[in-house]
Design an enzyme around this catalytic site. Sequence first.
Site, PDB file in Angstrom:
ATOM      1  N   THR A   1       1.300   2.771  -3.497  1.00  0.00           N
ATOM      2  CA  THR A   1       0.167   3.466  -4.079  1.00  0.00           C
ATOM      3  C   THR A   1      -0.195   4.719  -3.285  1.00  0.00           C
ATOM      4  OG1 THR A   1      -1.369   2.043  -2.876  1.00  0.00           O
ATOM      5  CG2 THR A   1      -0.805   1.403  -5.133  1.00  0.00           C
TER       6      THR A   1
ATOM      7  N   GLU B   1       0.825  -1.206   0.000  1.00  0.00           N
ATOM      8  CA  GLU B   1       0.000   0.000   0.000  1.00  0.00           C
ATOM      9  C   GLU B   1       0.857   1.253   0.000  1.00  0.00           C
ATOM     10  OE1 GLU B   1      -2.836  -0.010   3.141  1.00  0.00           O
ATOM     11  OE2 GLU B   1      -3.575  -1.992   2.603  1.00  0.00           O
TER      12      GLU B   1
ATOM     13  N   GLU C   1       9.528 -11.156   5.224  1.00  0.00           N
ATOM     14  CA  GLU C   1      10.645 -10.574   4.469  1.00  0.00           C
ATOM     15  C   GLU C   1      11.689 -10.020   5.429  1.00  0.00           C
ATOM     16  OE1 GLU C   1       9.767  -7.566   1.488  1.00  0.00           O
ATOM     17  OE2 GLU C   1       7.939  -8.658   0.962  1.00  0.00           O
TER      18      GLU C   1
ATOM     19  N   GLY D   1      -0.215 -12.838   0.770  1.00  0.00           N
ATOM     20  CA  GLY D   1      -0.349 -14.048   1.565  1.00  0.00           C
ATOM     21  C   GLY D   1       0.706 -14.081   2.640  1.00  0.00           C
TER      22      GLY D   1
END
Length: 188
Positions: free
Chosen positions: A50, A47, A114, A80
């Site tokens: 954007t 997000e 990550e 996911g």
Amino acid sequence: MALRDQSLGCWKYFTFICFTLMATHTVIKSSFASGWNYDVILSYEEEEETGNNFASNLYALLERANIKVFKNDAEISKRGDQISPVLMKGINESRCAIILFSRNYASSTQCLEELSLIMECREKLGQKVFPVFLMGVEGSDVRRQKGSFGKPFGQHQECFEPEVLKRWRSALEIAGELRGWNLKDKHG
């Protein structure tokens, strides 16, 4: 005039980040022999791209500076809990990581995965990690999982094993301790 000044401030951060990476880049070139196929990987909540162009602007600037960037695109990584094999490979083959900590970062279990892998690569492979704390985020929030970094753990606690939560919390603690950049204005 104020908007122009704020935009110039943002470009100072971009430039500083690029110069820091280029300095590292000239000392240790990426090469297949060293195991590094990328100079840097960008880690951020989807997000963020954007809602704020910081990630895409930083990516473009790094590319223009001839810094080879692995960027986690939506095609590579479906939403996911699991990290795709391509993303895992990209993280492992990147000499540096830039982590863009936005307010929603800890809500994304994929970002937390990550981050855990990046912190593991930092420890085991010597990967350099550069945190960027975007508007509304402080290093202490990340380190202590306070505010927007603490609330998601209530929900994560219902869905994930304690070992997973411990790994994520540990990665956030370490990342929050690292020296990075704090972008406080809304245009940064």
